[in-house]
Scaffold this active site. Structure first.
Site, mmCIF file in Angstrom:
data_model
loop_
_atom_site.group_PDB
_atom_site.id
_atom_site.type_symbol
_atom_site.label_atom_id
_atom_site.label_comp_id
_atom_site.label_asym_id
_atom_site.label_seq_id
_atom_site.Cartn_x
_atom_site.Cartn_y
_atom_site.Cartn_z
ATOM 1 N N ILE A 37 -2.467 -15.870 -19.755
ATOM 2 C CA ILE A 37 -1.085 -15.445 -19.516
ATOM 3 C C ILE A 37 -0.446 -16.320 -18.444
ATOM 4 O O ILE A 37 0.718 -16.710 -18.550
ATOM 5 C CB ILE A 37 -1.030 -13.965 -19.109
ATOM 6 C CG1 ILE A 37 -1.702 -13.090 -20.168
ATOM 7 C CG2 ILE A 37 0.417 -13.513 -18.906
ATOM 8 C CD1 ILE A 37 -1.923 -11.650 -19.725
ATOM 9 N N LYS A 114 -10.814 -9.277 -15.879
ATOM 10 C CA LYS A 114 -9.940 -8.548 -16.799
ATOM 11 C C LYS A 114 -10.604 -7.915 -18.013
ATOM 12 O O LYS A 114 -9.898 -7.400 -18.885
ATOM 13 C CB LYS A 114 -8.846 -9.500 -17.293
ATOM 14 C CG LYS A 114 -9.396 -10.724 -18.036
ATOM 15 C CD LYS A 114 -8.290 -11.651 -18.518
ATOM 16 C CE LYS A 114 -8.845 -12.802 -19.322
ATOM 17 N NZ LYS A 114 -7.783 -13.669 -19.860
ATOM 18 N N SER A 154 -1.381 -3.186 -15.917
ATOM 19 C CA SER A 154 -1.952 -2.949 -17.234
ATOM 20 C C SER A 154 -1.646 -1.543 -17.717
ATOM 21 O O SER A 154 -1.570 -0.597 -16.918
ATOM 22 C CB SER A 154 -3.470 -3.140 -17.172
ATOM 23 O OG SER A 154 -4.099 -2.674 -18.346
ATOM 24 N N TYR A 180 -11.943 -1.463 -14.684
ATOM 25 C CA TYR A 180 -10.821 -2.418 -14.724
ATOM 26 C C TYR A 180 -9.495 -1.689 -14.554
ATOM 27 O O TYR A 180 -8.657 -2.052 -13.728
ATOM 28 C CB TYR A 180 -10.836 -3.189 -16.043
ATOM 29 C CG TYR A 180 -9.533 -3.912 -16.322
ATOM 30 C CD1 TYR A 180 -9.212 -5.071 -15.632
ATOM 31 C CD2 TYR A 180 -8.636 -3.423 -17.267
ATOM 32 C CE1 TYR A 180 -8.010 -5.735 -15.871
ATOM 33 C CE2 TYR A 180 -7.440 -4.073 -17.513
ATOM 34 C CZ TYR A 180 -7.135 -5.226 -16.819
ATOM 35 O OH TYR A 180 -5.944 -5.868 -17.062
ATOM 36 N N LYS A 184 -6.522 -1.661 -11.356
ATOM 37 C CA LYS A 184 -5.074 -1.859 -11.499
ATOM 38 C C LYS A 184 -4.308 -0.673 -10.913
ATOM 39 O O LYS A 184 -3.278 -0.846 -10.252
ATOM 40 C CB LYS A 184 -4.714 -2.060 -12.975
ATOM 41 C CG LYS A 184 -5.257 -3.337 -13.596
ATOM 42 C CD LYS A 184 -4.638 -4.580 -12.966
ATOM 43 C CE LYS A 184 -5.069 -5.847 -13.688
ATOM 44 N NZ LYS A 184 -4.453 -7.068 -13.126
ATOM 45 N N ASN A 210 -1.145 -5.295 -24.967
ATOM 46 C CA ASN A 210 -2.235 -6.181 -25.403
ATOM 47 C C ASN A 210 -1.718 -7.574 -25.728
ATOM 48 O O ASN A 210 -1.274 -7.824 -26.858
ATOM 49 C CB ASN A 210 -2.948 -5.582 -26.619
ATOM 50 C CG ASN A 210 -3.763 -4.359 -26.260
ATOM 51 O OD1 ASN A 210 -3.213 -3.311 -25.931
ATOM 52 N ND2 ASN A 210 -5.077 -4.488 -26.292
#
Length: 379
Positions: A37, A114, A154, A180, A184, A210
């Site tokens: 990303i 991630k 996320s 995970y 976040k 996603n």
């Protein structure tokens, strides 16, 4: 280590871009900017003539000749330089030097481990890297007077959703199914508290769904180290012949075909979401937005779409559910459209076509083919 621009080669033609001019100026620091990303976002920033500095510890990136291969290709595509530092955000002295060498106006913070499944196996590594790394970054930002952050959050912060589609008012931190997602959530809470304590600080929390797909050129895309943890890169590696078949985790969910349903978002749309958030990052306070399409697709629907895009068969087998997964999760992103002027434009067919263009042109991602009998973790 700092590197200057790579030569711009003619075989990387310019790709037309939708231009949304941000209302703020200054240098943007992108942590984790060599990743999937991050590299797409850096490309979009350069296409808007922004000054960009990238820091990355390269745990998720392939090294090129001068700098990470993804950033070398970004430079070739844009004809513009990326200043790059190979460092970890946990290294506060090194990070502080970067801030002191550049007039950083905004930080876009991607740097994180991630993988949902891996986080279940290695929770301490995820808390150490994601939470402690963010605190170290915030400490340096405070020391250097930078008060603008766009955070890569996320949809996992929503846990097991109580209703669908999920909007920003949905409870967070409840029934999160993996470490995970909890990292976040913890970081979001830290940023909320910071915005209360420092009335000049701006934090934009972008809750991704996603991200999939690749740049239209086929020259940058998702290149996981070792076996992919996410669906689309695994499907594409099966299609290109790097892996024999796909394992579908769970065929007995309460969904139309029994497989998990997710909101798949094209990575270019996601990158443009960060550009749309830049003006908001100049406004003090904590600002929260979902970035998704608002539509859910099952694993089997994604497989069929990728078959269409690639013209290849995708062998698969249904196996037991994976720890940390939920049945369905898709977004209500209307707030981002109202306040940021952003909405997803690319379809599932676009996502699959671009992912296949990337994978078919780069069978082993940014790496050279492995020597015979030596996959080196990149089979």
């Amino acid at each position: 280590m700092v590197a200057t621009a790579a030569e711009c080669f003619s075989e990387y033609p310019a790709v037309p871009q939708t231009v949304v001019m941000p209302a703020v100026a200054g240098t943007v620091l992108v942590t984790g900017g060599a990743g999937f990303i991050g590299s797409h976002t850096v490309l979009e920033l350069l296409n808007l003539n922004r000054e960009v500095v990238v820091v990355d510890n390269l745990v998720n990136a392939a090294q090129g000749v001068v700098k990470p291969a993804s950033l070398e290709r970004v430079e070739r595509l844009t004809g513009k330089a990326v200043t790059f530092y190979s460092l970890d955000v946990l290294d506060k002295p090194a990070l502080a030097k970067v801030f002191k060498q550049h007039e950083i106006s905004t930080v876009i913070h991607f740097a994180a481990l991630k993988a949902v499944g891996e986080s279940v196996e290695k929770p301490l590594a995820y808390y150490r890297n994601n939470v402690n790394g963010t605190i170290a970054l915030l400490d340096v930002m405070e020391e250097c007077g930078c008060k603008s952050l766009i955070f890569s959050s996320s949809a996992t912060v929503y846990g097991s959703p109580q209703s669908l589609p999920v909007d920003e008012t949905h409870p967070t931190g409840v029934a999160i199914t993996n470490p995970y997602g909890r990292t976040k959530f913890v970081i979001e809470e830290i940023l909320k508290d910071l915005c209360v304590a420092d009335k000049e600080f701006s934090a934009v929390l972008l809750r991704y769904f996603n991200p999939v797909g690749a740049h239209a050129s086929g020259d940058i895309g998702e290149d996981p180290n070792g076996p992919p943890n996410n669906l689309m890169p695994y499907v594409s590696q099966v299609a290109v012949g790097r892996r024999p078949k796909l394992q579908v985790f769970g065929g007995d969910y309460d969904t139309p075909d029994g497989t998990g349903v997710r909101d798949y978002l094209h990575v270019v749309d996601l990158a443009k979401g960060h550009l749309a958030a830049l003006p908001k990052s100049a406004e003090p306070g904590c600002h929260i937005y979902n970035l998704g399409t608002g539509s859910g697709f099952s694993v089997l629907q994604v497989i069929e779409a990728f078959k269409k895009a690639s013209g290849r068969d995708i062998p698969y087998e249904v196996v037991a559910r994976r720890a940390g997964d939920v049945a369905s999760l898709y977004a209500d992103s209307s707030k981002a459209e109202r306040e940021l002027g952003w909405r997803a434009e690319l379809t599932l067919d676009d996502m699959c076509a671009s992912a296949w263009r990337w994978q078919s042109r780069n069978k082993y991602g940014f790496s050279a083919p492995p020597a015979e009998g030596d996959t080196n973790g990149r089979a």
